[in-house]
Enzyme design. Sequence first.
Site, PDB file in Angstrom:
ATOM      1  N   GLU A 163       0.783  -1.237   0.000  1.00  0.00           N
ATOM      2  CA  GLU A 163       0.000   0.000   0.000  1.00  0.00           C
ATOM      3  C   GLU A 163       0.820   1.296   0.000  1.00  0.00           C
ATOM      4  OE1 GLU A 163      -3.104  -0.070   2.952  1.00  0.00           O
ATOM      5  OE2 GLU A 163      -4.191  -1.608   1.858  1.00  0.00           O
ATOM      6  N   GLU A 351      -5.467  -8.700   0.491  1.00  0.00           N
ATOM      7  CA  GLU A 351      -6.170  -8.378   1.747  1.00  0.00           C
ATOM      8  C   GLU A 351      -7.643  -8.124   1.464  1.00  0.00           C
ATOM      9  OE1 GLU A 351      -4.831  -5.136   4.268  1.00  0.00           O
ATOM     10  OE2 GLU A 351      -2.740  -5.655   3.893  1.00  0.00           O
TER      11      GLU A 351
HETATM   12  C1  NOJ Z   1      -4.345  -2.263   5.012  1.00  0.00           C
HETATM   13  C2  NOJ Z   1      -3.005  -2.576   5.563  1.00  0.00           C
HETATM   14  O1  NOJ Z   1      -2.157  -3.212   4.664  1.00  0.00           O
HETATM   15  C3  NOJ Z   1      -3.049  -3.298   6.894  1.00  0.00           C
HETATM   16  O2  NOJ Z   1      -1.846  -3.087   7.514  1.00  0.00           O
HETATM   17  C4  NOJ Z   1      -4.246  -2.818   7.680  1.00  0.00           C
HETATM   18  O3  NOJ Z   1      -4.236  -3.301   8.980  1.00  0.00           O
HETATM   19  C5  NOJ Z   1      -5.500  -3.244   6.965  1.00  0.00           C
HETATM   20  N1  NOJ Z   1      -5.484  -2.775   5.600  1.00  0.00           N
HETATM   21  C6  NOJ Z   1      -6.793  -2.780   7.636  1.00  0.00           C
HETATM   22  O4  NOJ Z   1      -6.859  -1.407   7.664  1.00  0.00           O
END
Ligand code: NOJ
Length: 448
Positions: A163, A351
């Site tokens: 990200e 994710e």
């Molecule tokens: C994005 C991130 O990569 C992760 O670290 C985070 O905890 C989750 N999404 C939820 O926000």
Amino acid sequence: MAFKKDFAWGVATAAYQIEGGAHEADKGLNGWDVGSATPGRIFEGHSGDVGCDHYHKFKEDVALMQKMGIKAYRFSVNWARLIPMGTGKVSEDGKRFYTQLLTELRAAGIQPWMTLFHWDFPYVLYQRGGWLSPMSPAWFEEYARVCAELFGDYCDHFILINEPQVFLGEGHFQGKHAPFLKLSAGEVMRCAHNVLLACGKAEKIIRKTVSHPVYIGTAQAYWPALPAREEDYELAERETFGCHEDFGSVNYYTDPLIFGRYPAEFEAWQKRCGFTYAAKDMDIIQSKMDFYGANTYSGDYVTLKEGKAVRLTPPPTTPKTDMRWNVHPDAFYYGTKFLWDRYRLPLIYTENGVALAEWKDLNGEIKDYSRIDFIKRYLRALSRAVDDGVDVGGYFYWSLMDNFEWAEGFSKKFGLVHIDYETLERTPKESAYFYRKLIETNGEEIWK
Ligand code: NOJ
């Protein structure tokens, strides 16, 4: 609908969010270790110092995953645990920790997907300029080489960065995440360019170093625009890849990586900010990506009003997660199609998940039916995209266990496994049992 036979059913975590062991052995500090100590930045002053204590409990965690039938595990390496000063000497303890974790995973028959950078930038390198430094791509290349040399025998899936939208947008532009900077847009463009050079160099060095075939990608924060009506399809696609001047779009990063150029939509903005770069940089940046990794939790509906794209406020009945994100499974249908239309790469959802305000009930159980419902809704939408011909290779639920949700501290619970932060006891939630069935049936469980 059927998911592929070898579909990667996984769970994801990240080092700073679960490991703890912040001051063990010769580990170096990173931006989150240091930044979280400043009062007011993190919910109720929480920090990842102990986290879920995965550093000490990794064997228990791998055993849990094995019980859940997990096929693939996405985790990240803490750069400064492995190389305390960011460059140079490798820590014996860091090497031991990740080698043991990989050995346990192998014994449990779980395929490792290693993320190299999930936001824990070594603090000494930050003091030397961080991602603004022209040296940062070389630092990252060295780190990637070390990971490939040490862990390449255990691992063939690598996710270079997680990200950039968030660690650049929220970390370097809005000042809400480490390193808590509010740089000018032009400076963030410089950081982003260095991140891209870093990825390009890392991709090449990993392939050169590991002697067997490797699968390399990134994990992008992907929050697509969704058509409010079928006729808004193209508008939503344009909006998804449009220039919103916030570093939040995926194509700002993946067009250069995959096509070797910044998207045309962003050129005017770059010009206005005085951002320039050497044309030959694109030879380094452009890389072979074996899959497109997307982290998707929701999306925004858009429609056309008076000739313009307008984002709609969802009706109050729309379910919201504890992050206040709307439950919009369509993100997994339209969003998937948009990525496929643009990049034609096998897609991996690196994710997806839901934070719920939940606790252990009086019987010591967590009956998180909303999480099960969430997963079913999103995967049903994904199966429609598969039916339409999109190549989807895997799904990683975020997260294996409750953990440190950055600025929100431990207040948000995404896990399939509950963590008691006092005792560090792990308790599988109802959703963990559901997830096992889901994997056993290669996805068919979503229809029940
Ligand atoms: C994005 C991130 O990569 C992760 O670290 C985070 O905890 C989750 N999404 C939820 O926000």
